[in-house]
Design an enzyme around this catalytic site. Sequence first.
Site, PDB file in Angstrom:
ATOM      1  N   TYR A   1       0.704  -1.245  -0.138  1.00 19.80           N
ATOM      2  CA  TYR A   1      -0.023  -0.013  -0.110  1.00 19.80           C
ATOM      3  C   TYR A   1       0.557   1.219  -0.003  1.00 19.80           C
ATOM      4  O   TYR A   1       0.353   2.259  -0.433  1.00 19.80           O
ATOM      5  CB  TYR A   1      -0.948   0.207   1.259  1.00 19.80           C
TER       6      TYR A   1
ATOM      7  N   LYS B   1       3.902 -15.381   2.422  1.00 21.70           N
ATOM      8  CA  LYS B   1       3.794 -16.264   1.158  1.00 21.70           C
ATOM      9  C   LYS B   1       5.359 -16.634   0.918  1.00 21.70           C
ATOM     10  O   LYS B   1       5.545 -16.049  -0.277  1.00 21.70           O
ATOM     11  CB  LYS B   1       3.123 -15.266   0.249  1.00 21.70           C
TER      12      LYS B   1
ATOM     13  N   ASP C   1      -2.466 -18.260   2.476  1.00 18.96           N
ATOM     14  CA  ASP C   1      -3.622 -18.851   1.837  1.00 18.96           C
ATOM     15  C   ASP C   1      -4.031 -19.969   2.861  1.00 18.96           C
ATOM     16  O   ASP C   1      -5.294 -20.384   3.204  1.00 18.96           O
ATOM     17  CB  ASP C   1      -3.366 -19.662   0.451  1.00 18.96           C
TER      18      ASP C   1
ATOM     19  N   ASP D   1      -4.814  -6.739   6.445  1.00 15.34           N
ATOM     20  CA  ASP D   1      -6.029  -5.983   6.120  1.00 15.34           C
ATOM     21  C   ASP D   1      -7.089  -6.999   5.735  1.00 15.34           C
ATOM     22  O   ASP D   1      -8.133  -6.936   6.395  1.00 15.34           O
ATOM     23  CB  ASP D   1      -5.692  -5.245   4.662  1.00 15.34           C
TER      24      ASP D   1
ATOM     25  N   ASP E   1     -10.231  -8.594   8.685  1.00 17.17           N
ATOM     26  CA  ASP E   1     -11.791  -8.538   8.543  1.00 17.17           C
ATOM     27  C   ASP E   1     -12.256  -9.978   8.453  1.00 17.17           C
ATOM     28  O   ASP E   1     -13.553 -10.265   8.938  1.00 17.17           O
ATOM     29  CB  ASP E   1     -12.148  -7.722   7.075  1.00 17.17           C
TER      30      ASP E   1
END
Length: 360
Positions: free
Chosen positions: A146, A195, A227, A251, A255
């Site tokens: 980001y 990852k 994942d 992020d 959630d």
Amino acid sequence: MELNITCIPGDGIGPEIVAQAKKVLSRVCEKNGHTVKYTDILMGGASIDVHGVPLTDEAIAVAKSADAVLMGSIGGDTTTSPWYKLPPEKRPEAGLLGIRKALNLFANLRPAYLYDELSAACPLKEEICGKGFDMLIMRELTGGLYFGERKTYEENGLRTAVDTLIYNENEIRRIAVKAFDIARKRRNKVTSVDKANVLDSSRLWRKVVCEVAEDYPDVTLEHMLVDNCAMQLVKNPGQFDVILTENMFGDILSDEASMVTGSIGMLSSASLNDTKFGLYEPSHGSAPDIAGKDIANPIATILSAAMMLRYTFDLDKEAETIEKAVKQVLKDGYRTGDICSEGCENVGCSRMGDLICERI
Ligand code: NAD
């Protein structure tokens, strides 16, 4: 101890829920011989209405001079509020980004906890959530994809876009240290999510986290691919204590973890820098649809105040007192409208604050 707290009531339900958190905080401080001083500042829409900008330098200076910031929520109805006719840098949310930057808040903490009394709201099957879960997602907030360089351009007649995922070892180390420190206040386990089978940034992440772990032999470290973590959160959420991860993975996972608790009005959060300073706020927004009606659930903000006691002031016992009072209120059958179910008494925002105070 003397607690010097800057409050940002904010917009929508913000002032109502912050008032309840202050009430509870003052009660627990009074009972334990601490003094607490609050200074309010404006941010978001409330600041736009008075100063024409969502955050002033004066407000930042007040926040910086405090030990911690307690915030409600900012923003209005994004389709009808005049605040959203302003250019992006003048809208309410710019205030939040501005204060995070000014205070160098790089670590975002979001607990996801399943209360027995609210387990019916959990979207997972009983055999999965039956034993409950109590985890904390620690998300890196100021680096990664980001904040890397990005551009959109045309190459050989094709529209092409690039984003850059960049982390240096210092950025990884400082948040890993936070995660291990916080795990020591909980159940001594860190799951670092990356990852590393694909990304160089993840391989560096894993290396640096392992280096930091050497200083914490009492904390168990495990690594998990992102994942797999997304699957494990809905397959076996009870396995997690602290989940440590970079900005974008965090992020998404935070959630997901929030959703499995099923109750947005209960979710607290904190953003910390490399001192004890932190900004504490509920995970939900300013709920303009129910503002001013005294029906909002103040518990997320009250639990954010408990996080403040634990992480900024190291007042773990006082934090626990608040958390226990919240549990007791639920056990006694009191609910705000958002979490109310048959057989429970529906109470308003300020009454919920009073009921929690009575149990402290
Ligand atoms: P929201 O979280 O404000 O509301 C979503 C739904 O949940 C609404 O129906 C609302 O009534 C309900 N809800 C939220 N908190 C509640 C509570 N404590 N008690 C009872 N019900 C509650 O999300 P939204 O509607 O998408 O956003 C509204 C505004 O909040 C927007 O301007 C948005 O930008 C802002 N926002 C601010 C923050 C922040 O300040 N950190 C975070 C998210 C959204």
